[in-house]
Design a protein around this motif. Structure first.
Motif, mmCIF file in Angstrom:
data_model
loop_
_atom_site.group_PDB
_atom_site.id
_atom_site.type_symbol
_atom_site.label_atom_id
_atom_site.label_comp_id
_atom_site.label_asym_id
_atom_site.label_seq_id
_atom_site.Cartn_x
_atom_site.Cartn_y
_atom_site.Cartn_z
ATOM 1 N N LYS A 169 10.065 8.144 -7.555
ATOM 2 C CA LYS A 169 10.809 7.865 -6.696
ATOM 3 C C LYS A 169 10.413 7.560 -5.134
ATOM 4 O O LYS A 169 10.236 6.923 -4.252
ATOM 5 C CB LYS A 169 12.269 8.324 -6.675
ATOM 6 N N ASN A 172 7.268 5.333 -4.890
ATOM 7 C CA ASN A 172 7.855 3.937 -4.664
ATOM 8 C C ASN A 172 8.158 3.800 -3.085
ATOM 9 O O ASN A 172 7.929 2.812 -2.711
ATOM 10 C CB ASN A 172 8.835 3.903 -5.507
ATOM 11 N N ASN A 173 8.832 4.804 -2.518
ATOM 12 C CA ASN A 173 9.218 4.573 -1.002
ATOM 13 C C ASN A 173 8.103 4.599 -0.301
ATOM 14 O O ASN A 173 7.897 3.826 0.633
ATOM 15 C CB ASN A 173 10.412 5.548 -0.946
ATOM 16 N N ILE A 174 7.308 5.775 -0.338
ATOM 17 C CA ILE A 174 6.231 6.160 0.760
ATOM 18 C C ILE A 174 5.215 5.167 0.534
ATOM 19 O O ILE A 174 4.756 4.618 1.459
ATOM 20 C CB ILE A 174 5.885 7.431 0.482
ATOM 21 N N LYS A 176 5.118 2.082 0.288
ATOM 22 C CA LYS A 176 5.530 0.878 1.007
ATOM 23 C C LYS A 176 5.416 1.089 2.609
ATOM 24 O O LYS A 176 5.405 0.159 3.473
ATOM 25 C CB LYS A 176 7.072 0.371 0.648
ATOM 26 N N LYS A 177 5.405 2.117 3.051
ATOM 27 C CA LYS A 177 5.276 2.579 4.546
ATOM 28 C C LYS A 177 3.861 2.917 5.086
ATOM 29 O O LYS A 177 3.876 3.144 6.036
ATOM 30 C CB LYS A 177 6.319 3.935 4.698
ATOM 31 N N GLU A 251 11.104 11.898 5.533
ATOM 32 C CA GLU A 251 11.109 10.685 4.366
ATOM 33 C C GLU A 251 11.596 11.331 3.072
ATOM 34 O O GLU A 251 12.382 10.783 2.287
ATOM 35 C CB GLU A 251 9.603 10.053 3.955
ATOM 36 N N LEU A 255 15.240 10.929 0.908
ATOM 37 C CA LEU A 255 15.470 10.393 -0.582
ATOM 38 C C LEU A 255 16.142 11.257 -1.446
ATOM 39 O O LEU A 255 16.315 11.012 -2.561
ATOM 40 C CB LEU A 255 14.187 10.053 -0.963
#
Ligand code: IPD
Ligand code: CA
Ligand code: CA
Length: 256
Positions: A169, A172-174, A176-177, A251, A255
């Motif tokens: 998870k 998946n988020n990091i 994209k950044k 970040e 989450l």
């Protein structure tokens, strides 16, 4: 103790062990599993560790030792050595050349010396507390990049599957950044490549003390920051220059 002398002598040992690991690299070796099918140990891990612990026992007989494969020798001493004889065993077993040797020395619970060797490129990262971080004798520093969208990050995934979904998870988020993310398979390598300015940030969940003891000091002495935000199921941490380490921590906290 004269830590400069300790380091100079240790450098010889760690380079010798690196040579030994390279001679066995890509050869037939005995491989066993530990926790699960991703958690490996080879005869090269064991022999390397034996060489390191023999050296320490002979040179510093009163010191305590914590070594990945053989466990603890607790002598109730102020000095304790923390050893990962081969960080990146999975890579090693597959003939992928990112693997390192990590050795740290603690005094009264604080790491005072760290050395990480990357045999394939003959790169030796060293730090003595308060004296800066070095790569083959040349001073290294973390980057001053502040923006995640410009940052190259590194991470890893824990062997213990307990944390895997949460780890994915975060990834998946990091992903994209950030500008890019690498998973090298050696946490000590990741920390040292952060210290030298190749990576701007690093995070991983559930690491062991031997994975990070030397690398953490090397990052800090290179002007970076390592924040251990949980000690449940191992050490979970973010690292980077002072800005990026904070950004990564925020970040992760956002989450859940
Ligand atoms: C592993 C490596 C890997 C990390 C694992 C560690 P080992 O150590 O540092 O990068 O993702 O969590 O256990 O088993 O190769 O010494
Ligand atoms: Ca390791
Ligand atoms: Ca190891």
């Amino acid at each position: 103790m004269d830590l400069k002398k300790v380091m100079a002598e240790l450098e010889e040992l760690i380079r010798d062990i690196g040579k030994y690991q390279l001679t066995r690299f890509n050869q037939e070796i005995k491989i066993e599993t530990k926790l699960n099918s991703s958690d490996l140990v080879t005869e090269v891990d064991k022999i390397s560790e034996e060489k390191i612990t023999d050296y320490i026992r002979e040179k510093y007989p009163t010191h305590s030792i914590l070594a990945e494969e053989s466990g603890k020798i607790d002598k109730g001493a102020d000095y304790r050595w923390i050893i990962d004889p081969l960080d990146g065993t999975n890579n090693y077993a597959h003939g992928f050349s990112i693997f390192t040797i990590s050795i740290a020395l603690e005094y009264k619970g604080q790491t005072v010396l760290g050395a990480v060797y990357y045999p394939k490129q003959d790169e030796l990262f060293t730090a003595i507390r308060g004296e800066g971080a070095y790569l083959n004798g040349n001073r290294i520093r973390v980057t001053d990049r502040e923006d995640l969208s410009q940052a190259l990050l590194a991470t890893g995934f824990p062997y213990s599957l307990i944390d895997m979904d949460y780890s994915l998870k975060l990834f998946n988020n990091i992903v994209k950044k950030a500008q890019g993310i690498r998973r090298t398979g050696s946490a000590a390598f990741d920390l040292c490549n952060l210290a030298r300015g190749s990576f701007d940030g690093f995070w991983e969940l559930g690491l062991s003390l031997w994975d990070i003891a030397a690398g953490k000091l090397i990052v800090e002495e290179a002007g970076g920051r390592v924040i251990i935000f949980s000690r449940e199921n191992g050490f979970s941490l973010v690292a980077g220059n002072k800005i990026i380490a904070g950004v990564l921590l925020r970040e992760i906290k956002s989450l859940g």
